[in-house]
Design a protein around this motif. Sequence first.
Motif, PDB file in Angstrom:
ATOM      1  N   ASP A   1      22.384  25.470  22.545  1.00  0.00           N
ATOM      2  CA  ASP A   1      22.143  25.984  21.313  1.00  0.00           C
ATOM      3  C   ASP A   1      20.724  26.597  21.393  1.00  0.00           C
ATOM      4  O   ASP A   1      19.760  25.396  21.297  1.00  0.00           O
ATOM      5  N   ARG A   2      20.448  27.920  21.474  1.00  0.00           N
ATOM      6  CA  ARG A   2      19.116  28.298  21.373  1.00  0.00           C
ATOM      7  C   ARG A   2      18.187  27.872  20.220  1.00  0.00           C
ATOM      8  O   ARG A   2      17.125  27.762  20.420  1.00  0.00           O
ATOM      9  N   ARG A   3      18.953  27.672  18.916  1.00  0.00           N
ATOM     10  CA  ARG A   3      18.069  27.210  17.907  1.00  0.00           C
ATOM     11  C   ARG A   3      17.398  25.805  18.205  1.00  0.00           C
ATOM     12  O   ARG A   3      16.283  25.788  17.472  1.00  0.00           O
ATOM     13  N   LEU A   4      18.081  24.954  18.991  1.00  0.00           N
ATOM     14  CA  LEU A   4      17.313  23.617  18.961  1.00  0.00           C
ATOM     15  C   LEU A   4      16.054  23.919  19.999  1.00  0.00           C
ATOM     16  O   LEU A   4      14.979  23.164  19.770  1.00  0.00           O
ATOM     17  N   TYR A   5      16.022  24.914  20.877  1.00  0.00           N
ATOM     18  CA  TYR A   5      14.870  25.131  21.790  1.00  0.00           C
ATOM     19  C   TYR A   5      13.786  25.885  20.856  1.00  0.00           C
ATOM     20  O   TYR A   5      12.778  25.406  20.761  1.00  0.00           O
ATOM     21  N   ASP A   6      14.184  26.813  19.956  1.00  0.00           N
ATOM     22  CA  ASP A   6      13.349  27.518  19.217  1.00  0.00           C
ATOM     23  C   ASP A   6      12.728  26.795  18.034  1.00  0.00           C
ATOM     24  O   ASP A   6      11.503  26.791  17.947  1.00  0.00           O
ATOM     25  N   ASN A   7      13.261  25.789  17.829  1.00  0.00           N
ATOM     26  CA  ASN A   7      13.055  24.753  16.539  1.00  0.00           C
ATOM     27  C   ASN A   7      12.367  23.225  17.106  1.00  0.00           C
ATOM     28  O   ASN A   7      12.146  22.385  16.235  1.00  0.00           O
ATOM     29  N   ASN A   8      12.216  23.167  18.444  1.00  0.00           N
ATOM     30  CA  ASN A   8      11.889  22.006  18.874  1.00  0.00           C
ATOM     31  C   ASN A   8      12.637  20.560  18.395  1.00  0.00           C
ATOM     32  O   ASN A   8      12.011  19.782  18.029  1.00  0.00           O
TER      33      ASN A   8
ATOM     34  N   LEU B   1      24.300   4.827  30.818  1.00  0.00           N
ATOM     35  CA  LEU B   1      24.060   5.693  29.778  1.00  0.00           C
ATOM     36  C   LEU B   1      24.237   7.121  30.709  1.00  0.00           C
ATOM     37  O   LEU B   1      23.657   7.337  31.604  1.00  0.00           O
ATOM     38  N   LEU B   2      25.068   7.932  30.090  1.00  0.00           N
ATOM     39  CA  LEU B   2      25.347   9.208  30.743  1.00  0.00           C
ATOM     40  C   LEU B   2      24.928  10.307  29.567  1.00  0.00           C
ATOM     41  O   LEU B   2      25.169  10.479  28.628  1.00  0.00           O
ATOM     42  N   LEU B   3      23.694  10.935  30.305  1.00  0.00           N
ATOM     43  CA  LEU B   3      22.829  12.092  29.425  1.00  0.00           C
ATOM     44  C   LEU B   3      23.114  13.256  29.992  1.00  0.00           C
ATOM     45  O   LEU B   3      23.077  13.791  30.971  1.00  0.00           O
ATOM     46  N   ASN B   4      23.555  14.349  28.772  1.00  0.00           N
ATOM     47  CA  ASN B   4      23.710  15.647  28.962  1.00  0.00           C
ATOM     48  C   ASN B   4      22.413  16.402  28.910  1.00  0.00           C
ATOM     49  O   ASN B   4      21.946  16.178  27.761  1.00  0.00           O
TER      50      ASN B   4
ATOM     51  N   GLU C   1      25.126  31.057  23.639  1.00  0.00           N
ATOM     52  CA  GLU C   1      23.895  30.101  23.344  1.00  0.00           C
ATOM     53  C   GLU C   1      23.973  29.759  21.713  1.00  0.00           C
ATOM     54  O   GLU C   1      22.912  29.748  20.956  1.00  0.00           O
ATOM     55  N   ARG C   2      25.080  29.454  21.201  1.00  0.00           N
ATOM     56  CA  ARG C   2      25.188  29.066  19.829  1.00  0.00           C
ATOM     57  C   ARG C   2      25.958  27.764  19.476  1.00  0.00           C
ATOM     58  O   ARG C   2      26.297  27.593  18.370  1.00  0.00           O
ATOM     59  N   GLY C   3      25.721  26.750  20.523  1.00  0.00           N
ATOM     60  CA  GLY C   3      26.272  25.507  20.199  1.00  0.00           C
ATOM     61  C   GLY C   3      27.633  25.230  20.493  1.00  0.00           C
ATOM     62  O   GLY C   3      28.438  25.985  21.159  1.00  0.00           O
ATOM     63  N   ASP C   4      28.017  24.038  20.141  1.00  0.00           N
ATOM     64  CA  ASP C   4      29.231  23.462  20.677  1.00  0.00           C
ATOM     65  C   ASP C   4      30.463  24.090  20.025  1.00  0.00           C
ATOM     66  O   ASP C   4      30.371  24.439  18.873  1.00  0.00           O
ATOM     67  N   TRP C   5      31.634  23.856  20.711  1.00  0.00           N
ATOM     68  CA  TRP C   5      32.693  24.088  20.055  1.00  0.00           C
ATOM     69  C   TRP C   5      32.860  25.646  19.734  1.00  0.00           C
ATOM     70  O   TRP C   5      33.770  26.025  18.628  1.00  0.00           O
ATOM     71  N   TYR C   6      32.122  26.520  20.371  1.00  0.00           N
ATOM     72  CA  TYR C   6      32.015  27.700  20.114  1.00  0.00           C
ATOM     73  C   TYR C   6      33.567  28.674  20.192  1.00  0.00           C
ATOM     74  O   TYR C   6      33.897  29.390  19.186  1.00  0.00           O
TER      75      TYR C   6
ATOM     76  N   GLY D   1      20.361  17.593  23.190  1.00  0.00           N
ATOM     77  CA  GLY D   1      20.566  18.646  22.137  1.00  0.00           C
ATOM     78  C   GLY D   1      22.318  18.736  21.614  1.00  0.00           C
ATOM     79  O   GLY D   1      22.770  17.629  21.434  1.00  0.00           O
ATOM     80  N   ASP D   2      22.535  19.770  21.636  1.00  0.00           N
ATOM     81  CA  ASP D   2      23.865  19.974  21.312  1.00  0.00           C
ATOM     82  C   ASP D   2      24.546  20.168  22.504  1.00  0.00           C
ATOM     83  O   ASP D   2      24.186  20.635  23.786  1.00  0.00           O
ATOM     84  N   TRP D   3      25.890  19.578  22.684  1.00  0.00           N
ATOM     85  CA  TRP D   3      26.830  19.601  23.887  1.00  0.00           C
ATOM     86  C   TRP D   3      26.795  20.942  24.740  1.00  0.00           C
ATOM     87  O   TRP D   3      26.585  20.890  25.910  1.00  0.00           O
ATOM     88  N   HIS D   4      27.104  21.855  23.861  1.00  0.00           N
ATOM     89  CA  HIS D   4      26.998  23.289  24.657  1.00  0.00           C
ATOM     90  C   HIS D   4      25.794  23.808  24.160  1.00  0.00           C
ATOM     91  O   HIS D   4      25.213  23.765  22.969  1.00  0.00           O
TER      92      HIS D   4
END
Length: 547
Positions: free
Chosen positions: A365-372, A394-397, A72-77, A360-363
């Motif tokens: 990322d908990r920080r996007l949730y925490d920081n709205n 439109l293809l939405l993830n 839960e730390r974002g894309d390209w981990y 949000g991010d492609w994978h």
Amino acid sequence: MKRRTLIKGALTGLSSLYLSRLAGQGLLDQSHSVAGPFQPNWDSLAQYQVPNWFRDAKFGLWAHWSPQCQPERGDWYARGMYQEGSDQYKYHCEKYGHPSKFGFKDVINEWKAENWNPEELVALYKKAGAKYFVALANHHDNFDLFDSKYQSWNSTKIGPKKDLIGGWAKAAKHQGLPFGVSVHAAHTWSWMETAQRSDKNGPLAGVPYDGKTIKADGAGKWWNGYDPQELYAQNHPLSTNSLDNGMIHKQWNWGNGVTPPSKAYCEKFYNRMVELIDKYEPELMYFDDTALPLWPASDVGLKIAAHLYNSSIKKHRKLRAVINGKILDEQQRKTMVWDIERGQSNQIESFPWQTDTCIGDWHYDRRLYDNNRYKTAKTVIHTLADVVSKNGNLLLNIPVRGDGSIDEKERAVVENIAAWMQINSEAIYSTRPWVTFGEGPAMELAAPLSAQGFNEGKGKPFTSSDIRYTTKGKMLYAIMLGWPADQGALLKKLGATNGIGKINKVNLLGYHDQLVFQQTEAGLKVELPGQAPGKDAFVLKIEGAII
């Protein structure tokens, strides 16, 4: 998943001798091939016609979900955790340990997807208005999320020990949605080169990360019997300037000094993709590649495309398959659907196309949730209206957590999209562009595309003066991207002297009384009710104009 900088130099650094040796020498087992009208070359693939189901769908939802969501730390981990000093490297060392001792293969083992409910999620996405559903089949980390006899490192054997693509496909079929898969693993060869490194500083300086680990090293460990090289594919020399983290972007097109992929690597990728097509019968394949996978270093992408199209004709007696590819030239746009990542075209395109983006991010990322920091439903709806007005989809993830769930803030975005669609979807589905896609101040300051796209959010924000037009039959729809403060709308493109004919009727979707309007030289003036029906964007349904 994605490149964030400009990609240049498609062929630079690959010798013509190498290209000819790989691209036409019968490297693959042709017993996989399905007979049909499409042959594995650009001229033959140019017969392609985009199927109506895709042209009419306009809106799809995507689960870009893989073991890289587990931290839960974002894309390209899986790449970033091996980049000394990076945010993901520091996070990995704190959470799991040093990458010489706990590598990405071990992250996969931690991933269990214990709360994954594909039926519930796909039903939610259908409610939100999705007309197709796409699931990630593998990412640049090379881990297959389906039952593969060609790739031992797959989700039925390691990690969740579930056939994730099989589960998604079953849920999509149950909901009556065309099912698609996204494929990203062609680039593991160079993308995972960071795993060959070691720290340059600190107490473990010089101790190799696990990128060169081999099968024999697994004795007594959880992965005993598995070969990490089958996952990492790193028994090859580093590409030119590989220690520069930005080189991956410049080498994306298999040029600029990238180490050429081996024959075995290309063959294995082909076999995995044909298996994916034959076993799960996707109606859409999204390739995170310039044009097709491994092109121009190999012709396996051409062979995969021909196989998918011919298989679709064999199954359906007509072509229903769609391929999404990026950075296409004029000829290639005739062979598949052009995909723009995190961006939009600035004009009506003659061929159907697609924007892919994410709240949000492609994978995850908990920080996007925490920081709205998720995109709002309003932003998604505005993007949808803009894209559809220009002949796009439109293809939405919606990022999925490691456990297989989506969080309540993401769910709220999806529910708000659903509420808008319930009122206004007739201006979206099965529509076609008008003579102009719109009007308003945002058009004047639209940002140009860069490489795959990446002009999202760089232009002027939409206002109530920004209008996007769509048509269906004899109807013209004007999508207002805001509610006018003075309760009046002016559509300048519909003026009495613009040659569009006399307008007979104007309705506001979601409002049941007749509207008062006047067609003048300045435009179509419409009196709106005191209270808006819904929020975010508002649709005038117009009858009588020549469309």
